[in-house]
Design a protein around this motif. Structure first.
Motif, PDB file in Angstrom:
ATOM      1  N   ALA A  47       0.838  -1.212   0.000  1.00  0.00           N
ATOM      2  CA  ALA A  47       0.000   0.000   0.000  1.00  0.00           C
ATOM      3  C   ALA A  47       0.873   1.263   0.000  1.00  0.00           C
ATOM      4  N   PHE A  52      -1.105   4.195  -1.722  1.00  0.00           N
ATOM      5  CA  PHE A  52      -2.506   4.002  -1.313  1.00  0.00           C
ATOM      6  C   PHE A  52      -2.777   4.519   0.105  1.00  0.00           C
ATOM      7  N   ILE A  53      -1.695   4.989   0.774  1.00  0.00           N
ATOM      8  CA  ILE A  53      -1.884   5.537   2.124  1.00  0.00           C
ATOM      9  C   ILE A  53      -1.509   7.007   2.080  1.00  0.00           C
ATOM     10  N   SER A  54      -2.433   7.869   2.474  1.00  0.00           N
ATOM     11  CA  SER A  54      -2.012   9.272   2.620  1.00  0.00           C
ATOM     12  C   SER A  54      -2.647   9.851   3.875  1.00  0.00           C
ATOM     13  N   LYS A  57      -4.177   7.486   6.233  1.00  0.00           N
ATOM     14  CA  LYS A  57      -5.431   6.791   5.881  1.00  0.00           C
ATOM     15  C   LYS A  57      -5.204   5.909   4.662  1.00  0.00           C
ATOM     16  N   LEU A  58      -5.763   4.700   4.731  1.00  0.00           N
ATOM     17  CA  LEU A  58      -5.651   3.775   3.602  1.00  0.00           C
ATOM     18  C   LEU A  58      -6.840   3.968   2.668  1.00  0.00           C
ATOM     19  N   ASP A  59      -6.567   4.056   1.351  1.00  0.00           N
ATOM     20  CA  ASP A  59      -7.663   4.071   0.379  1.00  0.00           C
ATOM     21  C   ASP A  59      -7.868   2.630  -0.087  1.00  0.00           C
ATOM     22  N   ILE A  60      -8.811   1.972   0.553  1.00  0.00           N
ATOM     23  CA  ILE A  60      -9.002   0.540   0.295  1.00  0.00           C
ATOM     24  C   ILE A  60      -9.510   0.285  -1.131  1.00  0.00           C
ATOM     25  N   SER A  61     -10.193   1.278  -1.714  1.00  0.00           N
ATOM     26  CA  SER A  61     -10.707   1.055  -3.080  1.00  0.00           C
ATOM     27  C   SER A  61      -9.544   0.867  -4.060  1.00  0.00           C
ATOM     28  N   LEU A  62      -8.381   1.467  -3.737  1.00  0.00           N
ATOM     29  CA  LEU A  62      -7.206   1.308  -4.607  1.00  0.00           C
ATOM     30  C   LEU A  62      -6.487  -0.013  -4.330  1.00  0.00           C
ATOM     31  N   GLN A  64      -7.802  -2.819  -2.836  1.00  0.00           N
ATOM     32  CA  GLN A  64      -8.668  -4.006  -2.994  1.00  0.00           C
ATOM     33  C   GLN A  64      -8.396  -4.825  -4.269  1.00  0.00           C
ATOM     34  N   ASP A 110      -8.566  -2.460   8.445  1.00  0.00           N
ATOM     35  CA  ASP A 110      -9.527  -2.586   7.344  1.00  0.00           C
ATOM     36  C   ASP A 110     -10.087  -4.008   7.229  1.00  0.00           C
TER      37      ASP A 110
END
Ligand code: DC
Length: 235
Positions: A47, A52-54, A57-62, A64, A110
């Motif tokens: 990630a 995918f982490i900024s 916070k993790l953007d799980i949609s990216l 997944q 998550d």
């Protein structure tokens, strides 16, 4: 579980020495060792490397779409012992860095990531007798585990141990930063919505603040004998 198929769950706070203890139990009694934290760390590395982490916070949609094909696994790498791989890449060293430690909590919080990791752990636990260490092994992953141990130790003792571990790997880090990181992880791990770190009611507590490694091995030897009538392989 049949008598010949044993699941041992070792949960507890960060840097209580769960991995070293679980590894030694596995080699002493001929069981497979599984480090669930390494799987969360490897997912975190992916990630981070892909942005995918900024802002923590993790953007799980990216993430997944990648999960199914990551092929995170453990491989016996000869003298180095069991190492964590992502596909053909050995990531054992990278996943232990402070950067990964600082980013792992939102990833491990998550649900999709937890389902992915639990799938790997269930499959391995089905095939072999195992010792697993983590945060939720005895509560969520294997609530039917044959033996549950909950490890704890004084935070300052834990910070000193982790700082020494990092130093030995050439990643020197101020003690205050290490302590802060592990206290933050304790808080997040214990307060997250899914699979928080809690002591299973049937877990045996091991506070090793003032115990040597040998003390711990003696402690577990008594339990292994009493519970499973097992002795270390070399006795
Ligand atoms: O044990 P460790 O420090 O290598 O674990 C890394 C992180 O992974 C930890 O901060 C919490 C998370 N983790 C978890 O949520 N559930 C587990 N079963 C194992 C680890």
């Amino acid at each position: 579980m049949s008598e010949s198929h044993i699941i041992i769950a070792i949960d507890g706070y960060s840097s209580t020495g769960k991995s070293s203890f679980a590894k030694r139990i596995a080699s002493a009694y001929g069981l497979l060792y599984l480090d669930s934290g390494a799987l969360y760390r490897a997912v975190t590395l992916v990630a981070m490397e892909n942005g995918f982490i900024s802002d923590g916070k993790l953007d799980i949609s990216l993430l997944q779409p990648f999960l199914g094909d990551l092929n995170i696994h453990f491989r016996d790498n000869g003298p180095e012992g069991n190492q964590t791989f992502i596909g053909g890449r050995n990531v054992e060293k990278e996943i232990r860095s402070m950067e990964v430690s600082s980013n792992v909590s939102p990833v491990a919080a998550d649900r999709n990531v937890r389902n992915y990791v639990d799938g790997i752990l269930h499959e391995m636990g089905r095939q072999r007798s195992v010792v697993m260490d983590g945060r939720d092994i005895g509560t969520t992953v294997f609530p039917e585990a044959d033996l549950k141990i909950f490890m704890t130790a004084d935070p300052s003792v834990r910070a000193m141990r982790r700082a020494a571990e990092l130093k030995a790997k050439g990643q020197e880090c101020p003690l205050e930063d290490v302590l802060k990181n592990l206290q933050e992880r304790d808080y997040i791990d214990s307060h997250r919505e899914i699979s928080p770190l809690t002591q299973a009611p049937d877990a045996i507590v091991l506070d090793n603040s003032n115990m040597t490694f040998d003390d711990q091995m003696q402690w577990i030897a008594g339990i292994m004998k009493q519970k499973f009538n097992l002795k270390p392989l070399d006795e």
